[in-house]
Design an enzyme around this catalytic site. Structure first.
Site, PDB file in Angstrom:
ATOM      1  N   HIS A   6       0.742  -1.391  -0.079  1.00 40.01           N
ATOM      2  CA  HIS A   6       0.124  -0.063  -0.159  1.00 40.01           C
ATOM      3  C   HIS A   6       0.999   1.232  -0.076  1.00 40.01           C
ATOM      4  O   HIS A   6       1.686   1.488   0.818  1.00 40.01           O
ATOM      5  CB  HIS A   6      -0.948  -0.003   1.373  1.00 40.01           C
ATOM      6  N   HIS A  48      -0.626  10.928  -2.084  1.00 38.34           N
ATOM      7  CA  HIS A  48      -1.947  10.412  -1.499  1.00 38.34           C
ATOM      8  C   HIS A  48      -2.864  11.741  -1.242  1.00 38.34           C
ATOM      9  O   HIS A  48      -3.824  11.527  -1.675  1.00 38.34           O
ATOM     10  CB  HIS A  48      -1.880   9.680  -0.350  1.00 38.34           C
TER      11      HIS A  48
HETATM   12  O1  G3P Z   1      -6.817   1.239  -2.203  1.00 38.75           O
HETATM   13  C1  G3P Z   1      -6.937   1.146  -0.897  1.00 38.75           C
HETATM   14  C2  G3P Z   1      -6.522   2.567   0.009  1.00 38.75           C
HETATM   15  O2  G3P Z   1      -5.549   3.267  -0.539  1.00 38.75           O
HETATM   16  C3  G3P Z   1      -7.764   3.401   0.054  1.00 38.75           C
HETATM   17  O3  G3P Z   1      -7.399   4.402   1.108  1.00 38.75           O
HETATM   18  O4  G3P Z   1      -6.967   6.719   2.016  1.00 38.75           O
HETATM   19  O5  G3P Z   1      -4.940   4.899   1.817  1.00 38.75           O
HETATM   20  O6  G3P Z   1      -5.924   5.901  -0.317  1.00 38.75           O
HETATM   21  P1  G3P Z   1      -6.280   5.453   1.168  1.00 38.75           P
HETATM   22 CA    CA Z   2      -4.832   4.733  -1.992  1.00 35.94          CA
END
Ligand code: G3P
Ligand code: CA
Length: 667
Positions: A6, A48
């Protein structure tokens, strides 16, 4: 279980940076996730938050800065400065690695706060420009944006992202996708079976930069209980092994005392030469440049594999199944370096410098990515998935079942392992059951070990447990090969020190794996008294509600062994099994490999099933009629032969990938 990094390897490197992405791929992951937004001058950037405040030394919205200004922003971490990457930079960095490792990027379109009109089109055309269509999964919290993606590119690989799994499912139905990305916390008590559930998790604080808070660690069994098929986590390093792509060129050392016979490409003893035993697969356009004034000679082996492999049991002492082309290279390689004119395998003979590794001797320029997958395998995969879905219920156990790979350089084995990995990533079997004979077992022990390590690494990338039955070739005894493994060595090497006779209970089933080859015995195929005693004891202790499936490499009865070898202790074994079956009737099937044919014997009160070989031979005319040797064709799905074995409450379903037919044993 598949794991996704992630925002990259975001607890070890600052999130959404080139460094976080690059280092993520040192682990055995399925892919990375990243977030994309637009700069004021409409450039795709990877970040992000909608603002720069948290992650950089600047303030304000991403949308209000040009790319040039955004590049000024410093991401500071542990004394280093990192930069916001563009999507193009990420693609350039990862393109080769995505192709070689068949991994993915999940692009999250970060457009639910700032809508970024036109971003969808821009992302699609950049993906197209880099030819990465097969490696991208798009997601977004903004479901209108996903709907637009579907209109713009009906084939785009879409997954629905939401905080709540229910919202994912609603939109997934509209978009006709079976892939959802829910927040993991919404899955408790919810049934999303039939979907690829890539659940994501966040720690209390955002990962950049690593802080003192420890995120909640979901165990493998918790993830499974929640129905997660893929886990998108900041902490992939806690879940998957560090996997540095194996680079044969980096490791290989030449074997002294051998040269290559220029007539047939085989190894011959030589006082003053040494060769690289394992051939290098190189793509067209690759250039090898010697680093020294080196005396060397290249030999070329052309793909595809030799056609006779299809129709007979070909065994090559050196496990090179491609076609040797004598006098392929013209002499000017000596001075200017060697240019590969087509894809193929290369072996090198050296004079002198025996103890140097390949990388010490040669520069390799432009070693390109591996091939893309052929359409025939994609189609076969779709067909097999559909079939599996027809029979599969949520609680059913599903296994990938393979036998007799007999890996060889320049054969189709590498493709088979790739096809299996792809299938695993789609259907998520509970384990791989491998019925043995990974190699031909004809090479010196150390060479066989190298080859098996390569196969085991490929199987590891399927991200499922492996249950193995060892085959005769796995002991490296074939044709009196002097480098044979003892039982203890084989168990250490192939089974990580476990004994081969093993048993696992899975749902209503008891799976029993039997050792069936003794390299030290005069009658090596068969079953030791120790194995039979262990089995008898185990059978009678098996709870009455369990169904039993037995597995071994060698068949339990000589009638199923057209190769003619006797089966050691056949009568003893069958007496135990028949007696038990009469009394308790719990044996559902006995499944074996070895005979390179599909066969079914029903003489003993339970089906004895032989699985054809993955090695693409049909051995036409050599086997009895009762044993089916399906026809194989190179370059089509029929060059493959392996099964998905589904254990359901109404029967066993063998769903065939490649040549041959499905088999159903109904209760
Ligand atoms: O794709 C899953 C996740 O990335 C969604 O949450 O806020 O980390 O972009 P965020
Ligand atoms: Ca994300």
């Amino acid at each position: 279980m598949n794991y996704w990094a992630h925002r990259g390897l975001s607890y070890l490197y600052p999130e959404n940076t080139l460094e976080a992405f690059q280092h993520a791929f040192e682990y055995d992951i399925c892919g990375i996730e990243l977030d994309v937004q637009l700069s004021r001058d409409n450039q795709l950037v990877v970040i992000h938050d909608e603002t720069l405040n948290r992650t950089t030394n600047m303030q304000g919205y991403v949308k209000d800065y040009t790319l040039e200004e955004l590049k000024e922003a410093e991401i500071r971490y542990k004394g280093n400065i990192y930069r916001i990457p563009t999507l193009a930079e990420v693609f350039s960095l990862l393109r080769n690695s995505l192709d070689e490792n068949e991994t993915y990027i999940n692009i999250e379109l970060k457009n639910s706060v700032v809508p970024y009109p036109g971003m969808e089109k821009k992302v699609l055309s950049m993906v197209k420009a880099f030819e990465l269509e097969d490696h991208i999964i798009y997601s977004s919290f903004n479901h209108d944006s996903l709907r637009l993606m579907k209109v713009l590119s009906p084939k785009a690989h879409l997954a629905v992202l939401a905080d709540d799994v229910r919202d994912c499912l609603k939109t997934a139905a509209q978009l006709e996708t079976k892939e959802i990305h829910p927040y993991i916390g919404s899955l408790e008590g919810f049934d999303a079976s039939g979907y690829i559930v890539r659940a994501w998790n966040l720690a209390d604080k955002e990962p950049l930069c690593p802080d003192e808070s420890t995120p909640y660690h979901y165990s493998y069994s918790e993830l499974r209980r929640l129905g997660v098929t893929d886990y998108i986590t900041n902490n992939v390093q806690d879940y998957v092994p560090l996997y540095l792509k194996e680079d044969p060129a980096r490791k290989q050392k030449a074997m002294p005392g051998y040269a290559i016979d220029p007539q047939n490409g085989k190894m011959i003893p030589s006082e003053d030469s040494s060769i690289f035993y394992e051939p290098f697969y190189l793509n067209r356009g690759t250039i090898l440049r010697p680093r020294y004034d080196l005396r060397y000679r290249p030999y070329f082996y052309r793909v595809p594999v030799r056609p006779e492999l299809l129709h007979s049991g070909v065994y090559d002492d050196e496990a090179i199944y491609s076609t040797f082309v004598p006098e392929y290279f013209e002499e000017d390689w000596q001075r200017h370096g060697l240019v590969m004119k087509e894809d193929g395998y290369l072996r090198l003979e050296l004079q002198g410098r025996k103890n140097h590794s390949f990388k010490e001797l040669f520069d390799v320029l432009d070693m390109p990515a591996s091939h893309k997958r052929a359409e025939c395998f994609r189609k076969e995969e779709e067909r097999v998935i559909k079939k599996t879905d027809m029979y599969r219920k949520k609680e059913d156990m599903l296994y990938l079942l393979t036998s007799d790979l007999h890996y060889a350089y320049g054969s189709v084995s590498e493709q088979s392992l790739t096809n299996m990995k792809h299938l695993c990533r789609k259907v998520h079997p509970n384990a791989l059951i491998d019925l043995g004979d990974l190699t031909d077992g004809l090479m010196p022990k150390e060479q066989t070990k190298e080859l098996v390590k390569r196969i085991k690494a490929a199987q590891r990338r399927m991200s499922i447990p492996v249950y193995r039955c060892l085959g005769d070739h796995d002991f490296n005894t074939f044709r009196n090969n002097s480098g044979s493994f003892t039982r203890q060595e084989a168990e250490e090497f192939y089974l990580q020190q476990q004994e081969e006779d093993r048993c696992f209970d899975r749902n209503d089933y008891r799976l029993i794996f039997l050792s069936s080859y003794d390299p030290q015995s005069d009658e090596p195929n068969g079953f030791s008294l120790r194995t039979i005693r262990w089995l008898r004891h185990l059978l009678f202790k098996t709870p009455k509600d369990k169904r039993i499936i037995l597995f071994s490499h060698i068949p339990p009865i000589s009638k199923s062994n057209y190769l003619g070898e006797t089966i050691h202790n056949e009568n003893r074994l069958m007496k135990v099994l028949s007696k038990y079956q009469k009394k308790r009737g719990q044996i559902t099937a006995y499944i074996h490999g070895h005979i390179h044919a599909d066969s079914l014997n029903q003489d003993h009160g339970f089906p004895i099933i032989g699985i054809g070989s993955m090695k693409p031979e049909d051995y036409a005319g050599k086997k009895p009629d009762t044993m089916v040797t399906p026809e194989r064709q190179l370059g089509s799905a029929s060059q493959e032969l392996f099964d998905l074995l589904l254990l359901s409450d109404n029967g066993l379903h063998f769903i065939r990938y490649g040549a041959g037919e499905d088999l159903h044993i109904n209760f």
